[in-house]
Write an enzyme that holds these catalytic residues in place. Structure first.
Site, PDB file in Angstrom:
ATOM      1  N   CYS A   9       0.890  -1.155   0.000  1.00  0.00           N
ATOM      2  CA  CYS A   9       0.000   0.000   0.000  1.00  0.00           C
ATOM      3  C   CYS A   9       0.928   1.205   0.000  1.00  0.00           C
ATOM      4  CB  CYS A   9      -0.917   0.036   1.215  1.00  0.00           C
ATOM      5  SG  CYS A   9      -1.887   1.557   1.288  1.00  0.00           S
ATOM      6  N   SER A  41      -1.273   2.013   4.681  1.00  0.00           N
ATOM      7  CA  SER A  41      -1.054   0.617   5.065  1.00  0.00           C
ATOM      8  C   SER A  41      -2.315  -0.198   4.888  1.00  0.00           C
ATOM      9  CB  SER A  41      -0.600   0.535   6.516  1.00  0.00           C
ATOM     10  OG  SER A  41      -1.659   0.979   7.344  1.00  0.00           O
TER      11      SER A  41
END
Lengths: 119, 229
Positions: free
Chosen positions: B134, B138
């Site tokens: 990502c 996250s």
């Protein structure tokens, strides 16, 4: 709640990782995590708004030149949460600051062995 | 303009609360010299302030918070994802559904997404290796993998997984031949990815449970392969 051990970063100097997959380094991180998830689930903000707020905090930290090795991740998570609850009118910054002092005070005035409670 | 951060959240000035290290020292001294309780870290106090205010206003239910923490800390974790992978290895029709419609196939096994995100399962083959990242923050398939590890949230991984995936994989001990295509999947708040690793050779006699025990979190993020032992 168990306090999990710090992940070992020595295995890979350039790419921080943890072999066993610790989820939280300290209990407050789990609390902050759960608060964001629950507030979003209850519709106080969307998960997309949350991701944007968090990304903004991470980007701001990078602009300040802070080493982003993942260890201060939940510091940024908490800052994003404080900012978003203020922006959404859920909790004012001044109220949060006052409440934080009240908790510090409560710890100072509660004898050992007694549960800490706000006055 | 975003609202300014809480006053106490800005750069800590001098004084007893200047840093967590100093607080730790203060706490230790208090433990020995004074009768009152050790004052927790600045971060802990800020979370306590947030939580108690929001609970007081009825915005969050403390029992629900505790249940969630318990779920992610102990119950949910890579084991759910491992069971999904093992099922796909032994049940070709489940695998078909999993690759076509990841979220609903995973819900068949009773694992739901906390944020209602779409879950896409990407399959590793002898010629294709998938890696999940990502880049923004996250985003991670929590419902099947639990909470993301520290390295997944780190800036080096978030940036380098896209720029130099083979180099990142080598640092994880996975040296892929040039003939293998590496596909990097960038997660978002709405779209999460789970890697379906290759079933290792020599596991023909293992049952689903034994297979699940071989599947690691790293393999489901794509930074490792599953091995037979």
């Amino acid at each position: 709640m168990t306090i999990l051990s710090q992940p070992d970063l020595t295995a890979l100097p350039r790419l921080p990782r943890d072999p066993g997959g610790p989820v939280f380094a300290e209990p407050w991180q789990a609390q902050a995590f759960a608060l964001a998830v629950k507030l979003s689930e209850q519709g106080h903000f969307t998960w997309k708004e949350w991701a944007a707020a968090l990304a903004e905090e991470l980007a701001a930290a990078a602009r300040r030149g802070e080493p982003d090795d993942g260890f201060r991740y939940y510091d940024h998570w908490l800052a994003a949460l404080e900012r978003l609850v203020a922006a959404k009118g859920l909790a004012e910054p001044a109220a949060l600051a006052a409440r934080k002092e009240a908790w510090a005070d409560a710890y100072h005035h509660t004898p050992h062995g007694k549960p800490v409670a706000l006055k | 303009m975003p609202a300014p951060p809480v006053e106490l959240a800005t750069s800590p000035g001098p004084g007893p609360f200047a840093s967590r290290d100093i607080i730790a020292t203060t706490m230790a001294e208090h433990d020995h010299d004074h009768a009152h309780q050790a004052v927790p870290s600045d971060l802990t106090l800020r979370v306590k302030a947030l939580e108690s205010l929001l609970v007081e206003k009825g915005l969050v239910d403390p029992a629900a918070l505790d249940a969630l923490i318990e779920t992610y800390e102990h119950k949910v974790g890579p084991r759910n994802g491992a069971r999904v992978v093992a099922r796909a290895w032994v049940d070709p029709t489940f695998k078909q559904r999993l690759l076509a419609e990841g979220g609903s196939a995973i819900r068949e096994l009773g694992y739901g997404g906390a944020q209602g995100e779409n879950l896409v399962v990407v399959e590793n083959t002898p010629g294709v290796h998938n890696l999940v990242v990502c880049t923004l923050c996250s985003c991670y398939p929590w419902s099947v993998l639990g909470l993301p590890p520290v390295w997944y949230k780190s800036a080096p991984y978030r940036s380098r997984a896209v720029i130099d995936p083979r180099g990142v994989l080598r640092e994880f001990g996975l040296d892929l031949p040039e003939s293998v295509e590496v596909r990097v999947w960038d997660s978002t708040a709405e779209l999460r990815y789970l890697v379906l690793p290759e079933r290792p050779g020599g596991t023909e006699n293992l049952d689903e449970e034994a297979l699940a025990a071989l599947v690691t979190r790293d393999a489901m993020v794509g930074v490792a392969k599953v091995t037979a032992s």
